[in-house]
Design a protein around this motif. Structure first.
Motif, short mmCIF file in Angstrom:
data_model
loop_
_atom_site.label_atom_id
_atom_site.label_comp_id
_atom_site.label_asym_id
_atom_site.label_seq_id
_atom_site.Cartn_x
_atom_site.Cartn_y
_atom_site.Cartn_z
N GLU A 133 0.85 -1.18 0.00
CA GLU A 133 0.00 0.00 0.00
C GLU A 133 0.89 1.24 0.00
O GLU A 133 2.09 1.15 0.27
CB GLU A 133 -0.94 0.02 1.22
CG GLU A 133 -0.22 -0.01 2.55
CD GLU A 133 -1.20 -0.13 3.72
OE1 GLU A 133 -2.37 0.28 3.59
OE2 GLU A 133 -0.77 -0.62 4.78
N THR A 134 0.30 2.37 -0.31
CA THR A 134 1.06 3.61 -0.35
C THR A 134 1.22 4.18 1.05
O THR A 134 0.24 4.23 1.83
CB THR A 134 0.36 4.65 -1.25
OG1 THR A 134 0.23 4.11 -2.56
CG2 THR A 134 1.16 5.94 -1.32
N ALA A 135 2.41 4.59 1.39
CA ALA A 135 2.68 5.21 2.69
C ALA A 135 2.16 6.64 2.66
O ALA A 135 2.85 7.56 2.19
CB ALA A 135 4.17 5.18 3.01
N ARG B 103 -6.99 10.28 8.81
CA ARG B 103 -5.64 10.47 8.25
C ARG B 103 -4.62 9.59 8.97
O ARG B 103 -3.54 10.04 9.37
CB ARG B 103 -5.23 11.94 8.32
CG ARG B 103 -6.26 12.93 7.82
CD ARG B 103 -6.78 12.58 6.44
NE ARG B 103 -5.80 12.80 5.38
CZ ARG B 103 -5.80 12.15 4.23
NH1 ARG B 103 -6.69 11.20 4.00
NH2 ARG B 103 -4.89 12.40 3.32
N LEU B 104 -4.95 8.33 9.15
CA LEU B 104 -4.07 7.39 9.82
C LEU B 104 -2.97 6.93 8.88
O LEU B 104 -3.23 6.61 7.72
CB LEU B 104 -4.87 6.17 10.30
CG LEU B 104 -6.01 6.46 11.28
CD1 LEU B 104 -6.77 5.18 11.59
CD2 LEU B 104 -5.47 7.09 12.56
N ASP C 5 6.42 9.65 2.56
CA ASP C 5 5.14 9.85 1.87
C ASP C 5 5.23 9.44 0.41
O ASP C 5 6.16 9.82 -0.31
CB ASP C 5 4.72 11.32 1.95
CG ASP C 5 4.01 11.64 3.26
OD1 ASP C 5 3.70 10.71 4.01
OD2 ASP C 5 3.80 12.84 3.53
N GLY C 6 4.26 8.63 -0.01
CA GLY C 6 4.20 8.19 -1.39
C GLY C 6 5.01 6.94 -1.67
O GLY C 6 4.95 6.39 -2.78
N GLY C 7 5.76 6.48 -0.66
CA GLY C 7 6.58 5.29 -0.85
C GLY C 7 5.76 4.01 -0.78
O GLY C 7 4.57 4.02 -0.45
#
Length: 278
Positions: free
Chosen positions: A153-155, A162-163, A174-176
């Motif tokens: 899943e996307t980090a 907003r967990l 973010d986005g990783g």
């Protein structure tokens, strides 16, 4: 004068319509199906944050927990099911009660806070349950586990709260790409479901629990990110859940949105619409 009378009658009829609609909706929600949004990631990958489903209340019969709770914080409304139907509770029985089955995904009331939780039913009355080295043991026997790759899943922040997801390969920016080890767990009766692992932690090795009569033991599929029966109530967990606290069985996802609002149509997950829950 006649115009004022007509306006008065129109207002009264509108109020009646609203009251009748609320009564019908309340009866439907109490007796048949209750809507439920998935607020956290404790049941990944079976259920994702933003999944919307209806809880089948007919599956286990009815108790005080079948009454709906009405909570609207912005207007200060907080009416709990126990406030409405608590007078029929306390004896841990149900009307027209059906027996839950191991492996069911169940919505229930937390025995202390009264909040609605959704977890998988793992331990039945009279059984022993224990986690040893991250492996579930029921009545002293380890369940069958088969490695099944990774869950990705996307980090990024998820859902209205907003967990941020926890990652086995973390920390991830973010986005990783956030990954967790996935295994297929097969319960004694032969039903199987995926479970996720993030890290070795205290919940992977627990005391031996004996489920009391009239109670059940629940766990989340996202094993390292779930507050469930592995932690006693006095320590902030769920502990054993009484039969009367069960609300119903989750059978099918109706809608799903990955965004912070269901109005963000570009985040809708159409591949999850009407998906059966196993």
């Amino acid at each position: 004068m006649a115009t004022d009378a007509k306006k008065g009658n129109s207002i009264i009829e509108t109020i009646k319509t609203i009251v009748y609609a609320l009564l019908i909706a309340g009866i439907f929600r109490t007796l048949f199906f209750q809507p439920f949004w998935i607020p956290s990631g404790s049941m990944k990958q079976t259920l994702l944050i933003g999944d919307f489903l209806f809880v089948n209340k007919m599956s286990y019969g009815y108790s005080f927990a079948s009454c709906p709770s009405l909570r609207i914080p912005v207007v200060g409304l907080n009416i709990d099911a126990e406030d409405i139907c608590g007078w029929v509770g306390g004896d841990n029985t149900r009307v027209l009660g059906g027996e839950p089955q191991r492996g069911d995904v169940v919505v229930f009331r937390h025995p202390v806070s009264g909040q609605d939780y959704i977890k998988r039913l793992i331990g039945l009355p009279g059984e022993t349950v224990q986690m040893i080295g991250g492996v579930l043991h029921i009545n002293g026997e380890p369940v069958e586990l088969q490695d099944d790759g990774v869950f990705e899943e996307t980090a990024a922040p998820q859902g209205p709260q907003r967990l941020r997801p926890r990652c086995e390969n973390g920390p991830v920016g973010d986005g990783g790409n956030c990954t967790k080890s996935r295994q297929i767990e097969t319960l004694p009766e032969g039903t199987s479901h995926p479970v996720l692992n993030i890290a070795r932690q205290s919940s992977d090795d627990t005391p031996l629990y004996t489920v009391p009569e009239g109670h059940f033991f629940f766990m989340g599929d996202n094993r390292d990110n779930s507050t469930d029966s592995r932690v006693p109530q006095q320590a902030g967990g769920v502990g054993f859940v009484p039969f009367e606290n069960l609300i119903g069985r989750a059978d099918r996802i109706m809608f799903s949105s990955a965004g912070s609002s269901m109005l963000a149509f570009w985040t809708w997950r159409s591949d999850r619409y009407f998906k059966g829950i196993e």
